[in-house]
Design a protein around this motif. Structure first.
Motif, PDB file in Angstrom:
ATOM      1  N   ALA A   1      -0.518 -16.540  -2.556  1.00 53.55           N
ATOM      2  CA  ALA A   1      -1.933 -17.073  -3.009  1.00 53.55           C
ATOM      3  C   ALA A   1      -3.187 -15.808  -3.160  1.00 53.55           C
ATOM      4  CB  ALA A   1      -2.568 -18.186  -2.062  1.00 53.55           C
ATOM      5  N   THR A   2      -2.988 -14.844  -2.366  1.00 51.84           N
ATOM      6  CA  THR A   2      -4.000 -13.789  -2.342  1.00 51.84           C
ATOM      7  C   THR A   2      -3.291 -12.378  -3.092  1.00 51.84           C
ATOM      8  OG1 THR A   2      -3.090 -13.214  -0.070  1.00 51.84           O
ATOM      9  CG2 THR A   2      -5.120 -14.224  -0.227  1.00 51.84           C
ATOM     10  N   ARG A   3      -2.213 -12.479  -3.554  1.00 51.29           N
ATOM     11  CA  ARG A   3      -1.437 -11.607  -4.119  1.00 51.29           C
ATOM     12  C   ARG A   3      -1.255 -12.056  -5.663  1.00 51.29           C
ATOM     13  NH1 ARG A   3      -0.983  -6.419  -2.278  1.00 51.29           N
ATOM     14  NH2 ARG A   3      -0.737  -6.264  -0.038  1.00 51.29           N
ATOM     15  N   SER A   4      -1.352 -13.118  -5.930  1.00 50.27           N
ATOM     16  CA  SER A   4      -1.201 -13.488  -7.408  1.00 50.27           C
ATOM     17  C   SER A   4      -1.881 -12.801  -8.345  1.00 50.27           C
ATOM     18  CB  SER A   4      -0.956 -15.185  -7.297  1.00 50.27           C
ATOM     19  OG  SER A   4      -2.089 -15.815  -7.088  1.00 50.27           O
ATOM     20  N   TRP A   5      -3.183 -12.912  -8.184  1.00 47.39           N
ATOM     21  CA  TRP A   5      -4.103 -12.349  -9.119  1.00 47.39           C
ATOM     22  C   TRP A   5      -3.547 -10.835  -9.623  1.00 47.39           C
ATOM     23  CZ3 TRP A   5      -6.928  -7.658  -8.969  1.00 47.39           C
ATOM     24  CH2 TRP A   5      -6.902  -7.094  -7.761  1.00 47.39           C
ATOM     25  N   GLU A   6      -2.931 -10.100  -8.681  1.00 48.05           N
ATOM     26  CA  GLU A   6      -2.169  -8.651  -9.280  1.00 48.05           C
ATOM     27  C   GLU A   6      -1.163  -9.134 -10.289  1.00 48.05           C
ATOM     28  OE1 GLU A   6      -3.075  -6.137  -5.288  1.00 48.05           O
ATOM     29  OE2 GLU A   6      -1.373  -7.409  -5.347  1.00 48.05           O
TER      30      GLU A   6
ATOM     31  N   TYR B   1      -4.624   5.825  -4.107  1.00 46.88           N
ATOM     32  CA  TYR B   1      -3.697   6.255  -2.974  1.00 46.88           C
ATOM     33  C   TYR B   1      -4.330   7.303  -2.158  1.00 46.88           C
ATOM     34  CZ  TYR B   1       0.442   4.783  -5.804  1.00 46.88           C
ATOM     35  OH  TYR B   1       1.251   3.965  -6.816  1.00 46.88           O
ATOM     36  N   ALA B   2      -5.529   8.024  -2.762  1.00 44.63           N
ATOM     37  CA  ALA B   2      -6.013   8.833  -1.978  1.00 44.63           C
ATOM     38  C   ALA B   2      -7.442   8.573  -1.064  1.00 44.63           C
ATOM     39  CB  ALA B   2      -6.501  10.017  -2.848  1.00 44.63           C
ATOM     40  N   ILE B   3      -8.002   7.376  -1.419  1.00 45.65           N
ATOM     41  CA  ILE B   3      -9.217   6.980  -0.754  1.00 45.65           C
ATOM     42  C   ILE B   3      -9.022   5.994  -0.087  1.00 45.65           C
ATOM     43  CG2 ILE B   3     -10.583   8.136  -2.509  1.00 45.65           C
ATOM     44  CD1 ILE B   3     -11.197   5.056  -3.370  1.00 45.65           C
ATOM     45  N   VAL B   4      -7.924   4.963   0.028  1.00 44.66           N
ATOM     46  CA  VAL B   4      -7.719   3.793   0.650  1.00 44.66           C
ATOM     47  C   VAL B   4      -6.895   3.983   1.532  1.00 44.66           C
ATOM     48  CG1 VAL B   4      -6.628   1.426   0.666  1.00 44.66           C
ATOM     49  CG2 VAL B   4      -8.204   2.295  -1.589  1.00 44.66           C
ATOM     50  N   ASP B   5      -7.134   3.367   2.869  1.00 43.17           N
ATOM     51  CA  ASP B   5      -5.997   3.393   3.823  1.00 43.17           C
ATOM     52  C   ASP B   5      -6.045   2.299   4.691  1.00 43.17           C
ATOM     53  OD1 ASP B   5      -8.210   3.114   5.551  1.00 43.17           O
ATOM     54  OD2 ASP B   5      -8.706   5.458   5.787  1.00 43.17           O
ATOM     55  N   ALA B   6      -5.201   2.238   5.877  1.00 38.16           N
ATOM     56  CA  ALA B   6      -5.072   0.909   6.587  1.00 38.16           C
ATOM     57  C   ALA B   6      -6.125   0.192   7.027  1.00 38.16           C
ATOM     58  CB  ALA B   6      -3.882   1.311   7.549  1.00 38.16           C
ATOM     59  N   THR B   7      -7.296   0.837   7.150  1.00 38.25           N
ATOM     60  CA  THR B   7      -8.558  -0.002   7.756  1.00 38.25           C
ATOM     61  C   THR B   7      -9.054  -0.630   6.619  1.00 38.25           C
ATOM     62  OG1 THR B   7      -9.790   2.012   6.957  1.00 38.25           O
ATOM     63  CG2 THR B   7      -8.884   2.065   9.537  1.00 38.25           C
ATOM     64  N   HIS B   8      -9.024  -0.481   5.479  1.00 40.62           N
ATOM     65  CA  HIS B   8      -9.424  -1.395   4.559  1.00 40.62           C
ATOM     66  C   HIS B   8      -8.863  -2.836   4.421  1.00 40.62           C
ATOM     67  CE1 HIS B   8     -10.882   2.598   3.163  1.00 40.62           C
ATOM     68  NE2 HIS B   8     -11.847   2.134   2.814  1.00 40.62           N
ATOM     69  N   PRO B   9      -9.706  -3.704   4.099  1.00 40.14           N
ATOM     70  CA  PRO B   9      -9.172  -5.162   3.789  1.00 40.14           C
ATOM     71  C   PRO B   9      -8.358  -5.260   2.441  1.00 40.14           C
ATOM     72  CG  PRO B   9     -11.513  -5.131   4.536  1.00 40.14           C
ATOM     73  CD  PRO B   9     -11.075  -3.895   4.314  1.00 40.14           C
ATOM     74  N   TRP B  10      -7.273  -5.595   2.667  1.00 41.92           N
ATOM     75  CA  TRP B  10      -6.150  -5.706   1.512  1.00 41.92           C
ATOM     76  C   TRP B  10      -5.397  -6.725   1.485  1.00 41.92           C
ATOM     77  CZ3 TRP B  10      -6.834  -1.528  -1.535  1.00 41.92           C
ATOM     78  CH2 TRP B  10      -5.847  -1.111  -2.598  1.00 41.92           C
ATOM     79  N   PRO B  11      -5.392  -7.347   0.183  1.00 44.76           N
ATOM     80  CA  PRO B  11      -5.810  -6.856  -1.117  1.00 44.76           C
ATOM     81  C   PRO B  11      -7.306  -7.230  -1.335  1.00 44.76           C
ATOM     82  CG  PRO B  11      -4.277  -8.679  -1.646  1.00 44.76           C
ATOM     83  CD  PRO B  11      -4.310  -8.689  -0.126  1.00 44.76           C
ATOM     84  N   GLY B  12      -8.366  -6.825  -1.004  1.00 44.43           N
ATOM     85  CA  GLY B  12      -9.455  -7.127  -1.370  1.00 44.43           C
ATOM     86  C   GLY B  12     -10.109  -6.456  -2.379  1.00 44.43           C
ATOM     87  N   THR B  13     -11.339  -6.256  -2.508  1.00 37.78           N
ATOM     88  CA  THR B  13     -12.111  -5.374  -3.717  1.00 37.78           C
ATOM     89  C   THR B  13     -11.459  -4.268  -4.025  1.00 37.78           C
ATOM     90  OG1 THR B  13     -14.195  -6.619  -3.030  1.00 37.78           O
ATOM     91  CG2 THR B  13     -14.319  -4.795  -4.783  1.00 37.78           C
TER      92      THR B  13
END
Length: 639
Positions: A194-199, A233-245
């Motif tokens: 449900a939260t991945r389908s938009w991709e 790949y460079a600026i995102v890390d595991a601390t960010h809500p994903w797959p958010g904005t």
């Protein structure tokens, strides 16, 4: 469609990022976004297949499913069977049973639900799950099942031309849903369709809303798309809500590259990316079990061999499994004609057999079975240990109705409670069990300061008001409460960056000790339990496979124990407690001058990297002189 070199190159860019991230996240902290790139590609390809079928009135749902099964199932089932075979030789029963469950859920394409319920994708425990990466295949397969059904249902109502507007509306709706749930329920958001389908739907929009570009414009668009993917790949890390904005960045970048459709760009069509793109699915399948193998045995510089083997096994899987033309069995109906269904069924049955037979314990010698059984937590952990507020008056009482003791603290007290109850039962006494997960001493804090402050105060009051209780054993994972988990920094030790907070926690601890000691005949403080380098199953696995030694296994050094716990050790040593406060020192029996042990005499002292096993807790309780136990019994008339 003609072969898309740009899409094939994108697959390489995606799999390279995922492999690098999994072997060493510090090299590419947002490399996990490679999965999002794969999702966009899949959405584009599936939408093109379905809508072209609609336009030609030739779309066949069963053939669509069979084609997807031919693409995905053989290599996946072969991987699952290979890992299950390897697990026979190297995995312990509990691990092997879990692998069986995970293999079955992988080929049934429900593993995303299983892993969602078990732990977060970035948790330490994820490195002990050999098929964790199959969650993304489950998401894709669920999309393949539902997407054409939804389109077929809407097609008579909207017609083919207007159907694309429905896809656009669904994409926007699921994007908003994903942004919201990624912040509120991060684990569910990461794993679920449900939260991945938009991709995936975003990839479909590239096909449904084509843009005509001149060659020069297309190259610029492709360049910007690649830069966006690299930026993620460079600026995102595991601390960010994903797959958010932030997931919009790699999704948009991938969509731009596909939209540009530049077939002769050196960015995507080069001597390295084209073969890696062809092998990408199999590389993805094989790389994660190799990551887990290196983590399990703590192999130095494993990434060198691991990355090489990922590519090698990926090539072999592509060449000898993916490239096989799986013929249909014409005498069978529907989907059962597809031979991959039967290959998947074999992996499913094998996994379920291993799971239902509890990991096939009989594979090991009696001595090894004894060691493995000693890695067990308290049987009352699930029932009596709480993680959310519950009235302390409801705390468990066992193993005898004549309750004379309370055990109080966090999760490090659970097995101590069971071991103490077992010893007290021999003289007709019982305990009341008060433990709250991750609860730091907080008696002097305002209610609401932490999730357990109210409970902590009420538990102390409940122990005092219960006149049956005459003795209290108290224990905490002190240095976790003060400085956090030891695993991320091991073997380094944290600095005290907030001395005020440290002092506040210690004052609360002392206040609880003094208040309990003033009302009860004795209070027993358990000194810190050593936190060890790795979980006991992993340490035993290395000893079993490489060293043929499971009698005595070092967990950490005595020096690390003393550095890690320097603050609480000094505090306990220097604080003047009432005379009826007594001490148990785990290091006296678990450590020698140089080392602290994870396994002694062929028995595990832990069930993970810090919690005592039942056997370890029994060893600690045995340090208590018999007169400590008898004093409560005598006072209450039990003896």
């Amino acid at each position: 469609m003609n072969f898309r070199y740009d899409i094939n190159g994108l697959r390489a860019i995606a799999v390279i990022a995922v492999v690098i991230f999994h072997f060493d996240p510090t090299w590419l902290p947002g490399g996990f976004a490679g999965v999002d790139v794969f999702f966009v590609i899949s959405g584009f390809l599936m939408t093109s297949i379905i809508f072209r079928g609609f336009e030609k009135s030739s779309f066949n749902l069963v053939k669509f499913y069979i084609a997807r099964a031919n693409r995905i199932v053989p290599a996946l089932a072969a991987l699952c069977l290979a890992v299950l075979l390897a697990g026979w030789f190297i995995l312990f029963p509990a691990e092997y049973a879990a692998l069986g469950k995970h293999a079955a859920s992988s080929v049934a394409f429900i593993s995303n639900f299983v892993y969602w319920q078990e732990a977060g994708y970035f948790d330490a425990a994820s490195h002990e799950k050999w098929l964790l990466h199959t969650w993304s295949l489950a998401v894709e397969w669920q999309f393949y099942l539902l997407y054409p059904l939804i389109l077929l249902a809407l097609k008579p109502l909207l017609g083919v031309n207007k159907l694309r507007h429905a896809v656009l509306a669904l994409t926007l709706a699921f994007l908003l849903f994903s942004i919201e749930t990624s912040a509120l329920w991060p684990s569910a958001s990461y794993y679920l369709l449900a939260t991945r389908s938009w991709e995936l739907l975003a990839g479909g929009l590239v096909f449904l809303y084509p843009v005509s570009l001149r060659e020069s414009q297309a190259r610029v668009v492709a360049w910007i798309g690649i830069l966006l993917i690299g930026l993620a790949y460079a600026i995102v890390d595991a601390t960010h809500p994903w797959p958010g904005t932030l997931a919009i960045i790699p999704v948009l970048g991938t969509a731009m590259v596909i939209m540009a459709s530049v077939q002769n760009s050196w960015l995507t069509n080069n001597w390295l990316f084209q073969p890696l793109g062809r092998w990408s699915y199999s590389i993805y399948l094989w790389h994660w079990p190799l990551v887990v193998f290196g983590y399990r045995y703590d192999i130095e510089y494993w990434w060198v061999a691991g990355v090489t083997l990922s590519v090698l096994f990926g090539f072999l899987s592509y060449r000898f499994i993916e490239n096989i033309r799986w013929q249909r069995i014409e005498s069978l109906p529907g989907l059962w004609r597809a031979k991959p269904v039967w290959i998947g069924a074999l992996a499913l049955v094998t996994g379920l057999t291993i799971m239902t037979n509890q990991g096939l314990t009989e594979r090991f010698t009696p001595q090894m079975q004894s060691l493995l059984s000693s890695m067990s937590p308290s049987p009352y952990r699930e029932k009596c240990h709480i993680d959310d507020y519950d009235d302390p008056d409801n705390a468990c009482e066992y193993e005898n109705n004549n309750v004379t003791w309370a055990v109080f603290g966090d999760s490090h007290s659970v097995e101590l409670a069971y071991a103490l109850a077992d010893r007290l039962a021999r003289q007709d006494q019982g305990i009341k069990h008060y433990t709250f997960s991750g609860c730091a001493p907080s008696l002097l804090q305002e209610n609401g300061t932490s999730r357990c402050t109210r409970w902590y105060k009420e538990a102390v009051a409940d122990i005092i008001s219960d006149k049956r209780i005459d003795s209290v054993l108290i224990n905490h994972r002190y240095s976790w409460a003060l400085f956090g988990d030891h695993v991320p920094d091991y073997p380094a030790v944290p600095q005290d960056d907030d001395p005020e907070r440290t002092a506040r926690i210690l004052r609360s601890f002392d206040a609880a000790i003094r208040e309990l000691a003033s009302q009860k005949s004795q209070v027993i403080i358990v000194y810190p339990v050593p936190e060890i380098a790795r979980t006991v199953p992993l340490l035993v696995a290395s000893g079993y496979l490489f060293k043929d030694n499971t009698e005595q296994i070092i967990g950490t050094t005595r020096a690390y124990y003393e550095k890690r716990n320097a603050v609480i050790l000094e505090h306990l040593k220097s604080t003047a407690y009432p005379d009826n406060v007594k001490m148990i020192r785990p290091a006296d029996t678990w450590c020698d001058e140089a080392n602290c042990y994870a396994v002694k005499g062929g028995k595990a002292l832990y069930f993970d990297s810090n919690h005592p096993s039942v056997f370890g807790a029994q060893a600690l309780i045995s340090l208590m002189p018999q007169e400590w136990l008898e004093s409560s019994g005598l006072k209450t008339g039990a003896l």
